[in-house]
Structures are given as C-alpha cells and as structure tokens.
Design a protein around this motif. Sequence first.
Motif, mmCIF file in Angstrom:
data_model
loop_
_atom_site.group_PDB
_atom_site.id
_atom_site.type_symbol
_atom_site.label_atom_id
_atom_site.label_comp_id
_atom_site.label_asym_id
_atom_site.label_seq_id
_atom_site.Cartn_x
_atom_site.Cartn_y
_atom_site.Cartn_z
ATOM 1 N N ARG A 260 0.837 -1.219 0.000
ATOM 2 C CA ARG A 260 0.000 0.000 0.000
ATOM 3 C C ARG A 260 0.861 1.255 0.000
ATOM 4 O O ARG A 260 0.547 2.224 -0.688
ATOM 5 C CB ARG A 260 -0.942 -0.010 1.196
ATOM 6 C CG ARG A 260 -2.118 -0.916 1.020
ATOM 7 C CD ARG A 260 -3.149 -0.727 2.115
ATOM 8 N NE ARG A 260 -4.252 -1.624 1.886
ATOM 9 C CZ ARG A 260 -4.779 -2.416 2.808
ATOM 10 N NH1 ARG A 260 -4.314 -2.398 4.043
ATOM 11 N NH2 ARG A 260 -5.786 -3.211 2.505
ATOM 12 N N ARG A 261 1.921 1.248 0.793
ATOM 13 C CA ARG A 261 2.822 2.417 0.809
ATOM 14 C C ARG A 261 3.454 2.620 -0.555
ATOM 15 O O ARG A 261 3.573 3.744 -1.033
ATOM 16 C CB ARG A 261 3.885 2.251 1.900
ATOM 17 C CG ARG A 261 3.312 2.443 3.292
ATOM 18 C CD ARG A 261 4.292 2.198 4.417
ATOM 19 N NE ARG A 261 5.564 2.869 4.257
ATOM 20 C CZ ARG A 261 6.666 2.516 4.926
ATOM 21 N NH1 ARG A 261 6.645 1.502 5.776
ATOM 22 N NH2 ARG A 261 7.797 3.161 4.744
ATOM 23 N N ASP A 262 3.855 1.509 -1.188
ATOM 24 C CA ASP A 262 4.436 1.574 -2.522
ATOM 25 C C ASP A 262 3.421 2.149 -3.508
ATOM 26 O O ASP A 262 3.728 3.068 -4.277
ATOM 27 C CB ASP A 262 4.891 0.176 -2.947
ATOM 28 C CG ASP A 262 5.498 0.115 -4.336
ATOM 29 O OD1 ASP A 262 6.069 1.128 -4.794
ATOM 30 O OD2 ASP A 262 5.421 -0.960 -4.956
ATOM 31 N N ALA A 263 2.213 1.636 -3.493
ATOM 32 C CA ALA A 263 1.167 2.112 -4.407
ATOM 33 C C ALA A 263 0.870 3.594 -4.172
ATOM 34 O O ALA A 263 0.663 4.353 -5.137
ATOM 35 C CB ALA A 263 -0.102 1.277 -4.231
ATOM 36 N N LEU B 118 9.508 12.099 -3.038
ATOM 37 C CA LEU B 118 8.839 10.836 -3.366
ATOM 38 C C LEU B 118 9.839 9.746 -3.729
ATOM 39 O O LEU B 118 9.725 8.603 -3.262
ATOM 40 C CB LEU B 118 7.837 11.042 -4.504
ATOM 41 C CG LEU B 118 6.593 11.848 -4.152
ATOM 42 C CD1 LEU B 118 5.798 12.165 -5.412
ATOM 43 C CD2 LEU B 118 5.740 11.113 -3.132
ATOM 44 N N HIS B 119 10.829 10.085 -4.546
ATOM 45 C CA HIS B 119 11.822 9.077 -4.930
ATOM 46 C C HIS B 119 12.700 8.678 -3.742
ATOM 47 O O HIS B 119 13.091 7.514 -3.622
ATOM 48 C CB HIS B 119 12.659 9.550 -6.116
ATOM 49 C CG HIS B 119 11.988 9.298 -7.427
ATOM 50 N ND1 HIS B 119 12.029 8.079 -8.064
ATOM 51 C CD2 HIS B 119 11.230 10.103 -8.206
ATOM 52 C CE1 HIS B 119 11.335 8.139 -9.183
ATOM 53 N NE2 HIS B 119 10.838 9.364 -9.296
ATOM 54 N N ARG B 120 13.000 9.619 -2.895
ATOM 55 C CA ARG B 120 13.801 9.308 -1.699
ATOM 56 C C ARG B 120 13.037 8.331 -0.799
ATOM 57 O O ARG B 120 13.592 7.348 -0.309
ATOM 58 C CB ARG B 120 14.137 10.607 -0.963
ATOM 59 C CG ARG B 120 15.031 10.432 0.211
ATOM 60 C CD ARG B 120 16.470 10.422 -0.219
ATOM 61 N NE ARG B 120 17.273 10.370 0.995
ATOM 62 C CZ ARG B 120 18.422 9.762 1.079
ATOM 63 N NH1 ARG B 120 18.951 9.227 0.023
ATOM 64 N NH2 ARG B 120 19.081 9.734 2.198
ATOM 65 N N LYS B 121 11.747 8.623 -0.586
ATOM 66 C CA LYS B 121 10.913 7.719 0.219
ATOM 67 C C LYS B 121 10.804 6.354 -0.444
ATOM 68 O O LYS B 121 10.809 5.326 0.238
ATOM 69 C CB LYS B 121 9.519 8.325 0.415
ATOM 70 C CG LYS B 121 9.484 9.472 1.390
ATOM 71 C CD LYS B 121 8.076 10.015 1.566
ATOM 72 C CE LYS B 121 8.061 11.134 2.587
ATOM 73 N NZ LYS B 121 6.687 11.643 2.804
ATOM 74 N N HIS B 122 10.702 6.342 -1.765
ATOM 75 C CA HIS B 122 10.590 5.073 -2.488
ATOM 76 C C HIS B 122 11.879 4.263 -2.346
ATOM 77 O O HIS B 122 11.831 3.033 -2.211
ATOM 78 C CB HIS B 122 10.252 5.348 -3.960
ATOM 79 C CG HIS B 122 9.684 4.174 -4.666
ATOM 80 N ND1 HIS B 122 10.388 3.471 -5.616
ATOM 81 C CD2 HIS B 122 8.478 3.556 -4.557
ATOM 82 C CE1 HIS B 122 9.632 2.479 -6.062
ATOM 83 N NE2 HIS B 122 8.476 2.510 -5.445
ATOM 84 N N GLU B 123 13.023 4.930 -2.360
ATOM 85 C CA GLU B 123 14.300 4.228 -2.158
ATOM 86 C C GLU B 123 14.350 3.593 -0.771
ATOM 87 O O GLU B 123 14.778 2.439 -0.631
ATOM 88 C CB GLU B 123 15.476 5.202 -2.307
ATOM 89 C CG GLU B 123 15.772 5.625 -3.719
ATOM 90 C CD GLU B 123 16.868 6.688 -3.808
ATOM 91 O OE1 GLU B 123 17.345 7.177 -2.750
ATOM 92 O OE2 GLU B 123 17.247 7.027 -4.938
ATOM 93 N N ARG B 124 13.920 4.340 0.242
ATOM 94 C CA ARG B 124 13.911 3.789 1.605
ATOM 95 C C ARG B 124 12.908 2.639 1.711
ATOM 96 O O ARG B 124 13.180 1.622 2.353
ATOM 97 C CB ARG B 124 13.603 4.879 2.630
ATOM 98 C CG ARG B 124 14.757 5.843 2.840
ATOM 99 C CD ARG B 124 14.593 6.708 4.080
ATOM 100 N NE ARG B 124 13.335 7.413 4.164
ATOM 101 C CZ ARG B 124 13.120 8.658 3.757
ATOM 102 N NH1 ARG B 124 14.106 9.356 3.238
ATOM 103 N NH2 ARG B 124 11.943 9.216 3.890
ATOM 104 N N LEU B 125 11.752 2.794 1.067
ATOM 105 C CA LEU B 125 10.753 1.732 1.088
ATOM 106 C C LEU B 125 11.283 0.494 0.375
ATOM 107 O O LEU B 125 11.035 -0.633 0.819
ATOM 108 C CB LEU B 125 9.451 2.222 0.444
ATOM 109 C CG LEU B 125 8.301 1.216 0.431
ATOM 110 C CD1 LEU B 125 7.913 0.807 1.853
ATOM 111 C CD2 LEU B 125 7.097 1.805 -0.300
ATOM 112 N N ALA B 126 12.018 0.675 -0.695
ATOM 113 C CA ALA B 126 12.600 -0.466 -1.421
ATOM 114 C C ALA B 126 13.495 -1.287 -0.500
ATOM 115 O O ALA B 126 13.481 -2.527 -0.553
ATOM 116 C CB ALA B 126 13.374 0.015 -2.641
ATOM 117 N N ALA B 127 14.264 -0.611 0.340
ATOM 118 C CA ALA B 127 15.128 -1.327 1.285
ATOM 119 C C ALA B 127 14.282 -2.096 2.302
ATOM 120 O O ALA B 127 14.596 -3.247 2.637
ATOM 121 C CB ALA B 127 16.067 -0.346 1.991
#
Length: 175
Positions: free
Chosen positions: A108-111, A144-153
């Motif tokens: 959900r966070r990713d979406a 947004l991309h920074r958060k997405h990078e952290r979420l990817a980890a």
Amino acid sequence: MSAYLATARRLMHLARVVRGQAYHPQRAMIETLAGAIEDAGMAVETVRVDEPGQLPQVALNMLQEATDLLTEHDFMIPAVIIRYAIAPVTGDVPVMDELGAVSVQLARRDADLRARRTALIEHGHLNSRDDEVLLAALGGLITLHRKHERLAAAVAADNSRPENRGKAPADLDSQ
C-alpha cells in the motif's frame, strides 16, 4: 515554450532546489553539484544542436558530472531527478517501479508513492510557468523518490524474511 527552453528552465530550477534541499557535510560539494546542473541548463539554452531530441555535448558532460556526484555521495537527492529535468528534450520520463512487496502494508505504501508521483506528473506541475509550482514539483519528486528508495530497502528486507520467501507480491486489488 520549446523543449529546450523547458529543459533549461527545469535545470535552472533544479539547481535552486539542490541548493535548498541537498545535504552534504562539505557545503562546497552542494555548490559543485548545483553549479554542474546550472551549467548544463545554460548550455541547453545557448548551444545549438544538430539533431532534435539531443542535448548539447557540454550539457551532457555537466549532467554526467552531476549524476556521478549524486551516485557517489549521499546528497539526499536521487540521481533520477536529472532525468525529469531533461525529459522535455529526451522524451524519457522516469518511472517509479512497483517494488513487489509481499506485505500488504508495504504494498500500500508503494502504491501510494507511485500514485502521488503519477498525479504530480499528470497534473503538469513540471510544465508550470509559475516558478514556485515548478520548484515544488521538483522538490516533491525528490521527496517521493527518496521515500521510495527507503521503502525499497524495507521491502527487500521484509521479502527476504523466511516466512515471506517465495510468496507472491501482495494483490491490493483483492483487498
């Protein structure tokens, strides 16, 4: 506004955002990064190219320097932001890939992050003639991309847990 002027404008505004949002213990490194982006913007605006859709070589050199700095040092600015700035000329708008989270919460966070990025792009904020809107759009994409990078980890760690190995990504449509 031509694609070249739009790209030059985005690069000049990106340099402003970098000066305001980037972090590095050596302030001179931030200025070096912003200067390379700014120089690329000036080159795009002033140096003619032979082929439409191509950037001047001097701009490409400056953008490569900026990309190298962003990948070699953590300025808290994802390197992908440069591709957004040059997209009017290149036609290459970056995407934010789905992370394949097996956890519904992480999926959900990713979406949500991908939807917010899509909304920002589709609403045309990067093409706004209002300087403040363009600055906010670039800053928003960085966030947004920074958060997405952290979420990817976090997704990689969660997906590799023994109880999650081999599971299919969460299906949010069935939730």
